[in-house]
Scaffold this motif. Structure first.
Motif, short mmCIF file in Angstrom:
data_model
loop_
_atom_site.label_atom_id
_atom_site.label_comp_id
_atom_site.label_asym_id
_atom_site.label_seq_id
_atom_site.Cartn_x
_atom_site.Cartn_y
_atom_site.Cartn_z
N PHE A 141 9.95 16.99 -6.41
CA PHE A 141 9.31 17.42 -7.64
C PHE A 141 7.87 17.89 -7.45
CE2 PHE A 141 12.62 14.51 -9.21
CZ PHE A 141 13.26 15.37 -10.08
N VAL A 142 7.22 17.48 -6.37
CA VAL A 142 5.84 17.88 -6.11
C VAL A 142 5.68 18.32 -4.66
CG1 VAL A 142 4.85 16.36 -7.88
CG2 VAL A 142 5.08 15.54 -5.53
N ALA A 143 4.63 19.07 -4.43
CA ALA A 143 4.26 19.49 -3.08
C ALA A 143 2.89 18.89 -2.77
CB ALA A 143 4.20 21.01 -2.99
N THR A 144 2.69 18.49 -1.53
CA THR A 144 1.41 17.91 -1.12
C THR A 144 0.86 18.67 0.08
OG1 THR A 144 2.51 16.29 0.30
CG2 THR A 144 1.99 15.59 -1.95
N LYS A 145 -0.46 18.68 0.19
CA LYS A 145 -1.11 19.32 1.33
C LYS A 145 -2.45 18.63 1.55
CE LYS A 145 -2.90 23.55 3.09
NZ LYS A 145 -2.41 24.50 3.90
N ARG A 146 -2.77 18.34 2.77
CA ARG A 146 -4.04 17.72 3.10
C ARG A 146 -5.12 18.79 3.15
NH1 ARG A 146 -5.28 12.72 3.17
NH2 ARG A 146 -3.21 12.17 3.85
N ASP A 147 -6.23 18.55 2.44
CA ASP A 147 -7.36 19.48 2.43
C ASP A 147 -8.23 19.19 3.64
OD1 ASP A 147 -9.38 21.23 1.87
OD2 ASP A 147 -10.22 20.06 0.21
N THR A 148 -8.06 19.95 4.68
CA THR A 148 -8.79 19.70 5.93
C THR A 148 -10.18 20.31 5.94
OG1 THR A 148 -7.77 21.64 6.94
CG2 THR A 148 -6.69 19.52 7.30
N THR A 149 -10.51 21.09 4.91
CA THR A 149 -11.84 21.71 4.86
C THR A 149 -12.88 20.81 4.22
OG1 THR A 149 -11.37 22.80 2.76
CG2 THR A 149 -10.86 24.02 4.78
N SER A 150 -12.44 19.78 3.47
CA SER A 150 -13.41 18.90 2.82
C SER A 150 -13.79 17.75 3.74
CB SER A 150 -12.84 18.35 1.51
OG SER A 150 -11.87 17.37 1.77
N VAL A 151 -14.89 17.13 3.43
CA VAL A 151 -15.38 16.01 4.23
C VAL A 151 -14.44 14.82 4.12
CG1 VAL A 151 -17.29 14.38 4.49
CG2 VAL A 151 -17.75 16.77 3.97
N THR A 152 -13.87 14.59 2.93
CA THR A 152 -13.02 13.43 2.70
C THR A 152 -11.58 13.66 3.14
OG1 THR A 152 -12.59 14.16 0.45
CG2 THR A 152 -14.39 12.58 0.78
N SER A 153 -11.19 14.91 3.34
CA SER A 153 -9.84 15.28 3.76
C SER A 153 -8.78 14.67 2.84
CB SER A 153 -9.59 14.83 5.20
OG SER A 153 -8.35 15.33 5.64
N GLU A 154 -8.98 14.88 1.53
CA GLU A 154 -8.07 14.32 0.52
C GLU A 154 -6.73 15.04 0.51
OE1 GLU A 154 -8.55 12.18 -2.44
OE2 GLU A 154 -10.69 12.27 -2.80
N LEU A 155 -5.73 14.33 0.02
CA LEU A 155 -4.40 14.89 -0.16
C LEU A 155 -4.35 15.57 -1.52
CD1 LEU A 155 -1.55 14.97 1.17
CD2 LEU A 155 -0.98 13.01 -0.24
N LEU A 156 -3.99 16.85 -1.54
CA LEU A 156 -3.86 17.59 -2.79
C LEU A 156 -2.41 17.58 -3.22
CD1 LEU A 156 -6.09 20.67 -1.90
CD2 LEU A 156 -6.73 18.65 -3.21
N VAL A 157 -2.17 17.45 -4.52
CA VAL A 157 -0.83 17.35 -5.07
C VAL A 157 -0.66 18.42 -6.13
CG1 VAL A 157 0.82 15.84 -6.23
CG2 VAL A 157 -0.94 14.86 -4.75
N ALA A 158 0.49 19.12 -6.11
CA ALA A 158 0.80 20.13 -7.13
C ALA A 158 2.27 20.04 -7.49
CB ALA A 158 0.48 21.53 -6.61
N VAL A 159 2.58 20.33 -8.73
CA VAL A 159 3.97 20.33 -9.17
C VAL A 159 4.64 21.60 -8.65
CG1 VAL A 159 3.53 21.44 -11.40
CG2 VAL A 159 5.44 19.90 -11.18
#
Length: 81
Positions: free
Chosen positions: A57-75
């Motif tokens: 139901f969702v797609a995830t991608k790790r934001d490697t450009t940010s300092v915190t390297s957060e996981l981004l989530v989108a439907v």
């Protein structure tokens, strides 16, 4: 309300929030669902997100450009239905 119903409500709330916002981080999702970002809401958000991701139901991608390297989530398309 039993735990299955609560889980279903969390999943529906998460999908609606993602559809409205586009994409978010896990901490933003925790604030959206729980009102604040605590250890408990982060765990609940992680469990709910894992179920949604495993069921397509969702797609995830790790934001490697940010300092915190957060996981981004989108439907995705299945989650939008």
């Amino acid at each position: 309300m039993d735990k299955r119903q609560i889980g279903m409500q969390y999943r529906e709330d998460m999908l609606r929030g993602l559809a409205r916002l586009g994409y978010v981080t896990i901490s933003q999702l925790a604030k959206l669902l729980g009102g604040r970002c605590t250890e408990s809401t982060l765990k609940m958000t992680g469990r709910t997100l894992r179920w949604l991701r495993d069921n397509g139901f969702v797609a995830t991608k790790r934001d490697t450009t940010s300092v915190t390297s957060e996981l981004l989530v989108a439907v995705n398309g299945a989650g939008a239905r």
